[in-house]
Enzyme design. Structure first.
Site, PDB file in Angstrom:
ATOM      1  N   SER A 197       0.768  -1.289  -0.047  1.00  0.00           N
ATOM      2  CA  SER A 197       0.067   0.039   0.079  1.00  0.00           C
ATOM      3  C   SER A 197       0.715   1.068  -0.118  1.00  0.00           C
ATOM      4  CB  SER A 197      -0.759  -0.016   1.273  1.00  0.00           C
ATOM      5  OG  SER A 197      -1.451   1.363   1.462  1.00  0.00           O
ATOM      6  N   HIS A 252      -1.135  -1.343  -4.336  1.00  0.00           N
ATOM      7  CA  HIS A 252      -2.326  -0.921  -3.693  1.00  0.00           C
ATOM      8  C   HIS A 252      -2.434   0.440  -3.418  1.00  0.00           C
ATOM      9  CE1 HIS A 252      -5.757  -2.212  -1.055  1.00  0.00           C
ATOM     10  NE2 HIS A 252      -5.465  -1.307  -0.021  1.00  0.00           N
ATOM     11  N   ASP A 307      -4.648   3.367  -1.804  1.00  0.00           N
ATOM     12  CA  ASP A 307      -6.032   3.727  -1.199  1.00  0.00           C
ATOM     13  C   ASP A 307      -6.246   5.187  -1.515  1.00  0.00           C
ATOM     14  OD1 ASP A 307      -6.028   1.403   0.814  1.00  0.00           O
ATOM     15  OD2 ASP A 307      -3.870   1.838   1.376  1.00  0.00           O
ATOM     16  N   MET A 326     -11.419  -5.920   5.451  1.00  0.00           N
ATOM     17  CA  MET A 326     -10.475  -5.027   6.236  1.00  0.00           C
ATOM     18  C   MET A 326     -10.201  -5.669   7.584  1.00  0.00           C
ATOM     19  SD  MET A 326      -9.847  -2.368   4.532  1.00  0.00           S
ATOM     20  CE  MET A 326      -8.905  -1.451   5.719  1.00  0.00           C
ATOM     21  N   MET A 369     -12.143   4.212  -0.613  1.00  0.00           N
ATOM     22  CA  MET A 369     -12.672   4.420   0.912  1.00  0.00           C
ATOM     23  C   MET A 369     -13.457   5.532   0.598  1.00  0.00           C
ATOM     24  SD  MET A 369      -9.714   2.922   3.108  1.00  0.00           S
ATOM     25  CE  MET A 369      -8.420   3.030   1.622  1.00  0.00           C
ATOM     26  N   ASP A 428      -6.431  -6.423   4.540  1.00  0.00           N
ATOM     27  CA  ASP A 428      -5.889  -5.138   4.418  1.00  0.00           C
ATOM     28  C   ASP A 428      -5.665  -4.586   5.914  1.00  0.00           C
ATOM     29  OD1 ASP A 428      -4.914  -2.784   3.756  1.00  0.00           O
ATOM     30  OD2 ASP A 428      -6.791  -2.146   2.351  1.00  0.00           O
ATOM     31  N   HIS A 479      -7.988   0.769  -4.220  1.00  0.00           N
ATOM     32  CA  HIS A 479      -9.191   0.599  -2.888  1.00  0.00           C
ATOM     33  C   HIS A 479      -9.796   1.982  -2.512  1.00  0.00           C
ATOM     34  CE1 HIS A 479      -9.492  -0.602   1.843  1.00  0.00           C
ATOM     35  NE2 HIS A 479     -10.567  -0.333   1.214  1.00  0.00           N
ATOM     36  N   MET A 516      -9.048   7.824  -0.289  1.00  0.00           N
ATOM     37  CA  MET A 516      -9.890   8.068   0.855  1.00  0.00           C
ATOM     38  C   MET A 516     -10.276   9.607   0.675  1.00  0.00           C
ATOM     39  SD  MET A 516      -7.522   6.892   4.117  1.00  0.00           S
ATOM     40  CE  MET A 516      -6.586   4.940   4.018  1.00  0.00           C
TER      41      MET A 516
HETATM   42  C1  DX5 Z   1      -6.063   1.372   5.632  1.00  0.00           C
HETATM   43  C2  DX5 Z   1      -5.639   0.972   4.197  1.00  0.00           C
HETATM   44  C3  DX5 Z   1      -4.656  -0.026   4.265  1.00  0.00           C
HETATM   45  C4  DX5 Z   1      -3.266   0.579   4.754  1.00  0.00           C
HETATM   46  C5  DX5 Z   1      -2.668  -0.582   5.454  1.00  0.00           C
HETATM   47  O1  DX5 Z   1      -7.358   2.118   5.441  1.00  0.00           O
HETATM   48  O2  DX5 Z   1      -6.642   0.449   3.448  1.00  0.00           O
HETATM   49  O3  DX5 Z   1      -4.221  -0.199   2.737  1.00  0.00           O
HETATM   50  O4  DX5 Z   1      -2.638   1.103   4.045  1.00  0.00           O
HETATM   51  O5  DX5 Z   1      -1.645  -0.242   6.138  1.00  0.00           O
HETATM   52  P1  DX5 Z   1      -0.691  -1.098   6.997  1.00  0.00           P
HETATM   53  O6  DX5 Z   1      -0.399  -2.386   6.179  1.00  0.00           O
HETATM   54  O7  DX5 Z   1       0.361  -0.324   7.593  1.00  0.00           O
HETATM   55  O8  DX5 Z   1      -1.713  -1.425   8.329  1.00  0.00           O
HETATM   56 ZN    ZN Z   2      -6.559  -0.417   1.464  1.00  0.00          ZN
END
Ligand code: DX5
Ligand code: ZN
Length: 224
Positions: free
Chosen positions: A10, A33, A35, A137, A68, A175, A66, A37
């Protein structure tokens, strides 16, 4: 259990001001990956379609995007246009999950639905056979570096049962809070795609960090 466990670092934990080099530093992984947000579905605010498009130019790896975000029904198309190969949205945020999945497939991409820790696997009952991947998650979404939620292991087992009962075998991605230390446990519970943010980008040697996760996961792989 699939033939191979895939590693999807990620870039949430990457150096945002050095993102190109950081993406190139994970070339031994299987996916990137990303993220996304929106500051609403989760408190944090990160990347948009322009970063997905830039990552597409920087890497030959498939992009595992991903979302969110609230109301992905209105924005998923931007991420397909930007080059998402696997597009994942949250069950909790979508108005018309089935419609989005169909649209992702029509665009030639793979479709994934994510579940928050508080959402039971049975929420996917009517859509599971349409999915290329399910994202479980293993932390509450929004931030990197959180601790793995142990009850996620029961959820992975529930998902395995649902898939078995329907005769389907989507990829199962975990994740949050996963590292070389606990990856064997999640793989044993049915995960075959591992997201790792801090466990990869927290190590100056990304190839070594990816190899360590791969090696720890493959112990179970070979037993399966
Ligand atoms: C959290 C994200 C993850 C995050 C995971 O909301 O979806 O992808 O980057 O990070 P680690 O591996 O550090 O928990
Ligand atoms: Zn993620």
């Amino acid at each position: 259990m699939r033939d191979k466990v895939l590693i999807s670092p990620s870039i949430l934990s990457a150096d945002i001001l050095d993102l190109g080099d950081d993406i190139r530093s994970i070339s031994t992984a299987d996916m990137v990956h990303i993220d996304v947000m929106d500051g609403n579905f989760v408190p944090n605010l990160t990347f948009g379609p322009n970063v997905v498009a830039a990552a597409k130019r920087a890497s030959d790896l498939p992009l595992d995007v991903h979302l969110m975000v609230d109301n992905p029904d209105e924005t998923y198309g931007l991420y397909l246009e930007a080059g998402a190969d696997m597009l994942c949205f949250h069950y909790e945020a979508a108005k018309h999950a089935h419609r989005i999945v169909n649209a992702i497939h029509a665009a030639g991409a793979k479709a994934c639905v994510a579940l928050n820790p508080g959402t039971p696997v049975c929420a996917l009952s009517s859509i599971i056979s349409e999915l290329d991947m399910v994202l479980i998650m293993t932390v509450d979404p929004g931030f990197g570096g959180q601790s793995f939620i142990p009850s996620s292991l029961d959820k992975l087992k529930d998902l395995e049962e649902l898939c078995h009962s329907r005769g389907v075998a989507p990829r199962v991605e975990v994740d949050g809070g996963v590292s070389a230390k606990n990856v064997a446990t999640v793989v044993a519970a049915g995960a075959d795609v591992i997201v790792a943010g801090s466990a990869v980008f927290g190590d100056a040697d990304r190839a070594a960090a990816i190899a360590a996760i791969r090696s720890a996961a493959s112990v179970i792989d070979m037993e399966a």
